[in-house]
Design an enzyme around this catalytic site. Structure first.
Site: not given
Length: 625
Positions: A197, A315, A357
């Site tokens: 992220e 991810n 995700d």
């Protein structure tokens, strides 16, 4: 050129191996401890990750008499994941940030023998994705291993707590952190990387147990020489190494576009350097794979027969799929690697070109059936997968619950899911009613397997979402998510559940609903019991064959830790860490109330405040008859 790079990688590994003493198992004390079922010497009990105990003193007839034997307040708030370790009369327990460690003497009323208080920069907390969690400790070679959130992998003397060595594994300044438990296998300590992220290019790394020097590192994206992929990779299943598995429908990565699976006989495979070639232009940043994510923070089993270690990758960065066209390998992949060299034996991507995700980081569990060893994995994308552990041949892939609606099924030859066009996500378009939500049908909470019943026991999330990708610019060390979402209960009217599956077919055997996601890890025992905890503070025991609830106790805060068991002086104990947090509880811990806060957790889990004080206070509770 490619071959030369691979040879260079192999040469590096060989040189590194020659430089180190040949040691069959420097962690002989760990191996010895795991043979005694009175101990809990591995984060999931044994190298197979089954979280299965042979202890039987607590059984279906007397479990109703379980009572709290002792408790320990950790003195730290926020999410407490993982479980303690127990070796002989010593219990070692960790906390959420700042990752304190306590060694308790079970022979002396749990007296603190030593403690370790890391001095971490508080700013690290700002770059931890999903609460200040830590998933536990490793043991071996007379040491306790701690992977601190700030990237430092630390070896402590198990008897005194004195620091033996420390090495920096990740750099928080660019958003790279750690939350995983170190995994000790033979003469290696394995650790991972969090930060998808934040646009971090992640990896798994093996350090030498004696001195903390790097043995090997395998990246999740990039050239084969850096992903440690060689000539025999996926040799039994070459379609796992296909160049591109989808054709664009209505423009693909544009609003109204979607993707259709390319028939197997039209796939181009095998192809090398897919960690480069499946990041098509234009990317959100130049050479998107260099900021491609693929976090590694799960629970990693090891098979001594083949010397393979198994793990999943997370991810691809960024969550907005329109700005990273292509399959984005090797994110969302389960890998099997040689422990000594790091070279990948096989790897299969579960969710090519991820749009939701659906991380592939969840644990792999090894089990034997009919003389073969299989690898089982409950992916966040809502499918449970079973492979032949030695070569990756896929034998089963089924939805864990019918509410999974983004795909109609998985092709067993290629491993490629057939996507549903209605659930494709695109920039500035709000896709509605996609199930599961981004946190998957299961997140970090590991499942368990009983060789006695032959069943897998898996905690479940039953959550759906709206999902809208948005434009986001990459800045080193800053969040790089690129999506907003809301989450809500699935069609069963609850947020979670707990279920048993036949791992050879992945068909459901029984299923219990839970009001919230069952975010704690499971434990099963030879007396056919299953234990797990819930976000509304219950710690439960079920009949492993029927799912019938046999006992429960309400602890001080929501449970996101893993149930564990040990025996001391002939008495079996069962315990669990409490302290609500993780993705499900982070919004409550931080006082966030807008529905989209904490990537949708604030709205989806807002009722947690009716069952928990905030922030969650960490505690260990241990039960006995």
């Amino acid at each position: 050129m490619k071959l030369n790079k691979i040879k260079l990688a192999l040469g590096f590994v060989t040189a590194a191996a020659m430089a180190m003493p040949i040691v069959a198992s420097a962690a002989a004390d760990q191996e010895k401890a795991m043979k005694n079922s009175a101990n809990w010497a591995h984060p999931r009990g044994q190298h197979d990750n089954q979280a299965y105990s042979k202890l039987t003193q607590i059984n279906k007839g007397n479990v109703k008499n379980l009572k709290a034997a002792w408790t320990l307040s950790t003195g730290v708030n926020r999410g407490h994941e993982g479980s303690p370790l127990v070796i002989g009369n010593m219990l070692y327990v960790h906390t959420a940030f700042p990752n304190n460690v306590y060694a308790l003497d079970l022979n002396n009323n749990q007296k603190v023998v030593w403690s370790y208080f890391p001095k971490q920069d508080p700013s690290v907390q700002a770059v931890l994705c999903c609460d200040n969690v830590n998933r536990g400790l490793g043991f071996g070679n007379g040491k306790i291993f701690l992977q601190q959130n700030d990237g430092n992998l630390v070896a402590l003397n198990a008897k005194t707590g004195a620091k033996v060595w420390s090495t920096l594994n990740t750099d928080p300044k660019v958003g790279a952190t750690n939350t995983n438990a170190p995994h000790v296998i033979k003469d290696k300590v394995l650790t991972g990387c969090s930060g998808a992220e934040f646009g971090v290019r992640c990896f798994i790394a093996a350090y030498n147990i004696e001195d903390g020097s790097l043995a090997w590192k395998a990246m999740s994206t990039g050239p084969d020489s850096e992903v440690l992929i060689g000539a025999d990779f996926n040799k039994e299943n070459p379609l796992f190494s296909a160049l591109s598995v989808y054709e664009d429908i209505n423009g693909g990565n544009t609003e109204g576009g979607s993707f259709k699976r390319i028939p197997n006989d039209q796939l181009q495979a095998p192809v090398a350097d897919l960690g480069l070639k499946t990041w098509l232009k234009p990317q959100a940043v130049k050479d998107g794979w260099q900021h491609g994510g693929g976090s590694v923070w799960g629970w990693w089993p090891y098979d001594a027969k083949t010397n393979l270690v198994y793990y999943g990758t997370g991810n691809p960065s960024v969550w907005n799929p329109d700005v990273r066209p292509g399959d984005n390998k090797w994110s969302m992949t389960v890998f099997a690697r040689d422990l000594d060299t790091g070279m990948a034996r096989w790897g299969m991507q579960m969710t090519p070109h991820d749009e939701w995700d659906y991380d592939g980081i969840n644990e792999v569990i090894l089990f034997d059936k009919g003389g073969k060893t299989y690898a089982w994995h409950h992916d966040r994308n809502g499918f449970a997968y079973t492979w032949v552990a030695s070569n990756g041949t896929l034998v089963s892939a089924e939805k864990v619950h019918p509410f999974v609606n983004w795909s109609t099924g998985i092709d067993l030859k290629s491993g490629v899911p057939q996507k549903e066009a209605a659930h494709s996500t695109h920039q500035d378009y709000n896709t509605k009613g996609t199930c599961p939500a981004a946190l998957g049908t299961k997140d970090q909470q590991p499942a368990a397997y009983s060789p006695k019943t032959g069943l897998i026991y898996s905690p479940l999330n039953h959550v759906c979402m709206t999902y809208e990708p948005v434009e986001s610019k990459y800045v080193a060390g800053q969040p790089w998510v690129g999506a907003t979402l809301t989450m809500f209960a699935g069609p069963d009217g609850v947020m979670g559940g707990f279920a048993a599956y036949d791992p050879m077919t992945n068909k459901k055997v029984w299923y219990n609903k839970e009001k919230f996601s069952a975010w704690g890890g499971a434990l099963t025992t030879a007396s056919d019991l299953v234990f797990y905890g819930t976000l509304d503070r219950w710690f439960k025991a079920l009949d492993a064959k029927s799912g019938k609830e046999l006992w429960k106790f309400q602890v001080g805060s929501g449970v996101i830790g893993n149930a564990f068991t040990y025996s001391h002086k002939g008495k079996q104990h069962v315990g669990v860490l409490s302290g609500i947090g993780g993705w499900a509880g982070v919004a409550m811990n931080l006082g966030l109330t807008n529905d989209t806060d904490a990537l949708g957790a604030a709205g989806g889990y807002k009722e947690l405040t009716k069952y928990n004080a905030a922030p969650g206070g960490g505690a260990l509770t241990v039960f006995a008859l």
